[in-house]
Design a protein around this motif. Structure first.
Motif: not given
Lengths: 115, 114
Positions: A35, A42-43, A45, A48, A98-101, A104, B32, B34, B49, B51, B94, B99-102, B104-105
């Motif tokens: 990032x 904010x960061x 990306x 990946x 990789x995935x929301x759950x 990171x 989702x 965070x 988080x 979910x 996300x 693609x489940x990437x974050x 961000x604010x």
């Protein structure tokens, strides 16, 4: 368990010079992220990886930035040549898969100043 | 496309007072959500988080957040601020679409007054 390691922590270079950052993710983490975090934002990306393959590099300025993840473990991010607007903190993160759950985990970052 | 808005780049509260950091999101699919915290010169650390289980989520350090779909919000609260809470807080979303990437604010810097 050891966290995400990054080096160097700080780097000052002149514009048009090159620079490289190194990241060692948490052992066993398949997914690695780079990032860019500009002050007050904010960061963002950049790239990946899933193991040693690139999943997404759509926001990586490929004319000057490159990244690799040899053997699916360590990763390096390179900027060549650097511009003033590249001044930022570069964060490396990893997750188990990789995935929301899957959380990171972030390293401490490398603060780059381009003069 | 997904987006996150954090209201207030700086929030100042007195020690012992309620902390409320606001986060609104935009997403056409179930999100989702965070909250991450960043202490000076450190990386980001996950606070909590959401979910799609319980709408009230409890995190570390006494923080919690409530998912309100009707308001597209995920505000972060803590009943009593401590000096050690001074940091920058980031909300992120996300989705399967991203693609489940974050996403961000811009972050909110929390300042604690003694």
């Amino acid at each position: 368990e050891a966290g995400v390691a990054q080096s160097p922590r700080y780097k000052i270079i002149e514009k048009r010079q090159s620079v490289a950052f190194w990241c060692n993710p948490i052992s066993g983490h398949a997914t690695l992220y780079w990032y860019q975090q500009i002050l007050g934002q904010g960061p963002k990306l950049l790239i990946q990886f899933q193991n040693n393959g690139v999943v997404d590099d759509s926001q990586l300025p490929k004319d000057r930035f490159s990244a690799e993840r040899l053997k699916g473990v360590d990763s390096t991010l390179k900027i060549q040549p650097a511009k003033l607007e590249d001044s930022a903190v570069y964060l490396c993160a990893s997750s188990l898969v990789r995935g929301y759950n899957y959380e990171q985990y972030f390293g401490p970052g490398t603060r780059l100043t381009v003069t | 496309a997904q987006s996150v808005t954090q209201l207030g780049s700086h929030v100042s509260v007195s020690e012992g007072a309620l902390v409320l950091l606001r986060c609104n999101y935009s997403s056409s699919v179930p999100p989702y959500l965070f909250w991450y915290v960043q202490y000076p010169n450190q990386g980001l650390q996950l606070l909590l988080k959401y979910t799609s289980a319980a709408t009230l989520v409890k995190g570390i350090n006494g923080f919690e957040a409530e998912f309100k779909k009707s308001e597209t919000s995920f505000h972060l609260t803590k009943p009593s601020a401590h000096m050690s809470d001074a940091a920058e807080y980031f909300c992120a979303v996300s989705t399967a679409d991203s693609n489940y990437q974050l996403i961000w604010g811009a972050g909110t810097k929390l300042i604690i007054k003694p």
